[in-house]
Design a protein around this motif. Sequence first.
Motif, PDB file in Angstrom:
ATOM      1  N   MET A   1      61.365 -26.315  47.968  1.00  0.00           N
ATOM      2  CA  MET A   1      59.986 -26.580  47.578  1.00  0.00           C
ATOM      3  C   MET A   1      59.981 -27.280  46.230  1.00  0.00           C
ATOM      4  SD  MET A   1      57.374 -23.794  49.057  1.00  0.00           S
ATOM      5  CE  MET A   1      57.725 -22.367  48.086  1.00  0.00           C
ATOM      6  N   THR A   2      58.910 -27.961  45.949  1.00  0.00           N
ATOM      7  CA  THR A   2      58.763 -28.755  44.738  1.00  0.00           C
ATOM      8  C   THR A   2      57.905 -28.013  43.724  1.00  0.00           C
ATOM      9  OG1 THR A   2      58.922 -30.752  46.079  1.00  0.00           O
ATOM     10  CG2 THR A   2      58.011 -31.004  43.875  1.00  0.00           C
ATOM     11  N   LYS A   3      58.248 -28.186  42.447  1.00  0.00           N
ATOM     12  CA  LYS A   3      57.445 -27.608  41.369  1.00  0.00           C
ATOM     13  C   LYS A   3      56.451 -28.655  40.874  1.00  0.00           C
ATOM     14  CE  LYS A   3      60.899 -24.300  39.823  1.00  0.00           C
ATOM     15  NZ  LYS A   3      61.994 -24.589  40.752  1.00  0.00           N
ATOM     16  N   TYR A   4      55.232 -28.198  40.601  1.00  0.00           N
ATOM     17  CA  TYR A   4      54.160 -29.069  40.132  1.00  0.00           C
ATOM     18  C   TYR A   4      53.590 -28.528  38.832  1.00  0.00           C
ATOM     19  CZ  TYR A   4      54.258 -31.091  44.797  1.00  0.00           C
ATOM     20  OH  TYR A   4      54.651 -31.705  45.957  1.00  0.00           O
ATOM     21  N   LEU A   5      53.285 -29.439  37.912  1.00  0.00           N
ATOM     22  CA  LEU A   5      52.608 -29.103  36.660  1.00  0.00           C
ATOM     23  C   LEU A   5      51.136 -29.409  36.840  1.00  0.00           C
ATOM     24  CD1 LEU A   5      52.627 -28.403  33.594  1.00  0.00           C
ATOM     25  CD2 LEU A   5      52.968 -30.849  33.184  1.00  0.00           C
ATOM     26  N   ILE A   6      50.303 -28.413  36.622  1.00  0.00           N
ATOM     27  CA  ILE A   6      48.848 -28.570  36.654  1.00  0.00           C
ATOM     28  C   ILE A   6      48.368 -28.267  35.244  1.00  0.00           C
ATOM     29  CG2 ILE A   6      46.690 -27.734  37.655  1.00  0.00           C
ATOM     30  CD1 ILE A   6      48.361 -26.888  40.142  1.00  0.00           C
ATOM     31  N   SER A   7      47.683 -29.238  34.612  1.00  0.00           N
ATOM     32  CA  SER A   7      47.351 -29.061  33.199  1.00  0.00           C
ATOM     33  C   SER A   7      46.056 -29.772  32.833  1.00  0.00           C
ATOM     34  CB  SER A   7      48.493 -29.598  32.326  1.00  0.00           C
ATOM     35  OG  SER A   7      48.636 -30.994  32.511  1.00  0.00           O
ATOM     36  N   PHE A   8      45.568 -29.434  31.653  1.00  0.00           N
ATOM     37  CA  PHE A   8      44.379 -30.088  31.102  1.00  0.00           C
ATOM     38  C   PHE A   8      44.438 -30.027  29.588  1.00  0.00           C
ATOM     39  CE2 PHE A   8      43.344 -25.651  31.400  1.00  0.00           C
ATOM     40  CZ  PHE A   8      42.629 -25.379  30.249  1.00  0.00           C
ATOM     41  N   PRO A   9      43.877 -31.050  28.899  1.00  0.00           N
ATOM     42  CA  PRO A   9      43.796 -30.987  27.437  1.00  0.00           C
ATOM     43  C   PRO A   9      42.614 -30.115  27.014  1.00  0.00           C
ATOM     44  CG  PRO A   9      42.870 -33.048  28.207  1.00  0.00           C
ATOM     45  CD  PRO A   9      43.414 -32.323  29.420  1.00  0.00           C
ATOM     46  N   GLY A  74      45.843 -27.457  25.174  1.00  0.00           N
ATOM     47  CA  GLY A  74      45.154 -26.985  26.362  1.00  0.00           C
ATOM     48  C   GLY A  74      45.992 -26.011  27.155  1.00  0.00           C
ATOM     49  N   GLY A  75      45.787 -25.993  28.456  1.00  0.00           N
ATOM     50  CA  GLY A  75      46.465 -25.039  29.309  1.00  0.00           C
ATOM     51  C   GLY A  75      47.245 -25.716  30.410  1.00  0.00           C
ATOM     52  N   PHE A  76      48.160 -24.960  30.989  1.00  0.00           N
ATOM     53  CA  PHE A  76      48.995 -25.501  32.061  1.00  0.00           C
ATOM     54  C   PHE A  76      49.529 -24.372  32.912  1.00  0.00           C
ATOM     55  CE2 PHE A  76      51.925 -24.246  28.837  1.00  0.00           C
ATOM     56  CZ  PHE A  76      53.013 -23.756  29.528  1.00  0.00           C
ATOM     57  N   CYS A  77      49.960 -24.718  34.096  1.00  0.00           N
ATOM     58  CA  CYS A  77      50.742 -23.802  34.919  1.00  0.00           C
ATOM     59  C   CYS A  77      51.697 -24.627  35.768  1.00  0.00           C
ATOM     60  CB  CYS A  77      49.874 -22.895  35.776  1.00  0.00           C
ATOM     61  SG  CYS A  77      49.002 -23.708  37.106  1.00  0.00           S
ATOM     62  N   VAL A  78      52.765 -23.993  36.159  1.00  0.00           N
ATOM     63  CA  VAL A  78      53.735 -24.590  37.060  1.00  0.00           C
ATOM     64  C   VAL A  78      53.726 -23.765  38.338  1.00  0.00           C
ATOM     65  CG1 VAL A  78      56.172 -25.149  37.434  1.00  0.00           C
ATOM     66  CG2 VAL A  78      55.148 -25.454  35.157  1.00  0.00           C
ATOM     67  N   LEU A  79      53.515 -24.446  39.451  1.00  0.00           N
ATOM     68  CA  LEU A  79      53.511 -23.797  40.756  1.00  0.00           C
ATOM     69  C   LEU A  79      54.597 -24.437  41.612  1.00  0.00           C
ATOM     70  CD1 LEU A  79      49.670 -23.668  41.562  1.00  0.00           C
ATOM     71  CD2 LEU A  79      51.057 -22.013  40.308  1.00  0.00           C
ATOM     72  N   GLU A  80      55.211 -23.631  42.467  1.00  0.00           N
ATOM     73  CA  GLU A  80      56.203 -24.141  43.407  1.00  0.00           C
ATOM     74  C   GLU A  80      55.561 -24.150  44.782  1.00  0.00           C
ATOM     75  OE1 GLU A  80      60.934 -23.920  43.906  1.00  0.00           O
ATOM     76  OE2 GLU A  80      59.935 -22.002  43.594  1.00  0.00           O
ATOM     77  N   LEU A  81      55.423 -25.351  45.341  1.00  0.00           N
ATOM     78  CA  LEU A  81      54.616 -25.530  46.545  1.00  0.00           C
ATOM     79  C   LEU A  81      55.331 -26.386  47.584  1.00  0.00           C
ATOM     80  CD1 LEU A  81      51.408 -26.219  44.493  1.00  0.00           C
ATOM     81  CD2 LEU A  81      51.816 -24.199  45.890  1.00  0.00           C
ATOM     82  N   SER A  83      54.128 -28.871  49.437  1.00  0.00           N
ATOM     83  CA  SER A  83      53.711 -30.265  49.593  1.00  0.00           C
ATOM     84  C   SER A  83      52.773 -30.683  48.462  1.00  0.00           C
ATOM     85  CB  SER A  83      52.992 -30.456  50.929  1.00  0.00           C
ATOM     86  OG  SER A  83      51.745 -29.765  50.907  1.00  0.00           O
ATOM     87  N   ARG A  84      52.635 -31.998  48.314  1.00  0.00           N
ATOM     88  CA  ARG A  84      51.684 -32.526  47.341  1.00  0.00           C
ATOM     89  C   ARG A  84      50.259 -32.160  47.735  1.00  0.00           C
ATOM     90  NH1 ARG A  84      52.033 -35.351  42.927  1.00  0.00           N
ATOM     91  NH2 ARG A  84      50.394 -36.753  42.266  1.00  0.00           N
ATOM     92  N   GLU A  85      49.987 -32.117  49.015  1.00  0.00           N
ATOM     93  CA  GLU A  85      48.650 -31.733  49.486  1.00  0.00           C
ATOM     94  C   GLU A  85      48.317 -30.306  49.049  1.00  0.00           C
ATOM     95  OE1 GLU A  85      51.040 -33.093  51.562  1.00  0.00           O
ATOM     96  OE2 GLU A  85      50.180 -35.106  51.510  1.00  0.00           O
ATOM     97  N   ALA A  86      49.288 -29.408  49.151  1.00  0.00           N
ATOM     98  CA  ALA A  86      49.078 -28.035  48.683  1.00  0.00           C
ATOM     99  C   ALA A  86      48.853 -28.020  47.180  1.00  0.00           C
ATOM    100  CB  ALA A  86      50.267 -27.156  49.061  1.00  0.00           C
ATOM    101  N   ALA A  87      49.577 -28.868  46.446  1.00  0.00           N
ATOM    102  CA  ALA A  87      49.403 -28.943  44.997  1.00  0.00           C
ATOM    103  C   ALA A  87      47.999 -29.417  44.644  1.00  0.00           C
ATOM    104  CB  ALA A  87      50.458 -29.870  44.392  1.00  0.00           C
ATOM    105  N   VAL A  88      47.483 -30.387  45.387  1.00  0.00           N
ATOM    106  CA  VAL A  88      46.121 -30.870  45.151  1.00  0.00           C
ATOM    107  C   VAL A  88      45.120 -29.749  45.396  1.00  0.00           C
ATOM    108  CG1 VAL A  88      44.332 -32.442  46.038  1.00  0.00           C
ATOM    109  CG2 VAL A  88      46.636 -33.304  45.558  1.00  0.00           C
ATOM    110  N   GLU A 106      54.407 -33.995  39.324  1.00  0.00           N
ATOM    111  CA  GLU A 106      55.488 -33.413  40.116  1.00  0.00           C
ATOM    112  C   GLU A 106      56.780 -33.442  39.308  1.00  0.00           C
ATOM    113  OE1 GLU A 106      57.813 -34.782  44.108  1.00  0.00           O
ATOM    114  OE2 GLU A 106      55.616 -34.727  44.220  1.00  0.00           O
ATOM    115  N   PHE A 107      57.494 -32.310  39.285  1.00  0.00           N
ATOM    116  CA  PHE A 107      58.793 -32.272  38.631  1.00  0.00           C
ATOM    117  C   PHE A 107      59.827 -32.922  39.536  1.00  0.00           C
ATOM    118  CE2 PHE A 107      56.706 -28.915  36.255  1.00  0.00           C
ATOM    119  CZ  PHE A 107      57.214 -29.085  34.981  1.00  0.00           C
ATOM    120  N   GLY A 108      60.769 -33.612  38.929  1.00  0.00           N
ATOM    121  CA  GLY A 108      61.879 -34.166  39.688  1.00  0.00           C
ATOM    122  C   GLY A 108      62.833 -33.065  40.101  1.00  0.00           C
ATOM    123  N   TYR A 109      63.535 -33.288  41.185  1.00  0.00           N
ATOM    124  CA  TYR A 109      64.477 -32.287  41.684  1.00  0.00           C
ATOM    125  C   TYR A 109      65.726 -32.266  40.816  1.00  0.00           C
ATOM    126  CZ  TYR A 109      67.896 -29.974  44.631  1.00  0.00           C
ATOM    127  OH  TYR A 109      68.851 -29.121  45.093  1.00  0.00           O
TER     128      TYR A 109
END
Length: 113
Positions: A1-9, A74-81, A83-88, A106-109
């Motif tokens: 699975m891929t890790k995604y960064l979700i963040s905001f300033p 701001g804030g952030f979280c990293v989720l392991e998901l 697909s990109r659709e799930a990340a959205v 998206e984090f690189g592998y």
Amino acid sequence: MTKYLISFPASAMDISEEDMPAVGEAARAAIREAKDAGVYVFGGGINEDVAPRMVAADGAVTNETYPQTREFNGGFCVLELPSREAAVQWAAKIAKACRCSQELREFGYDPES
């Protein structure tokens, strides 16, 4: 699975003081949901009371930062998901809770991580 960064300033949150407790609870509920779903890796908020430091390869420390990251807060979280659709979908849940748009990256592998 891929890790995604979700963040905001921090500047993206235009929330009144009286609404802030509700926004905080909604954001914590979204993170609890991610934890319950088993996709939460880690997250938090940047402590703006502590200035960033630049650390060079030789260990020298200076009171500066890269110009393009001066406003990294701001804030952030990293989720392991899966697909990109799930990340959205997760970014949308967090955007709704925080009442501001979220940036999705998206984090690189890395086979060693």
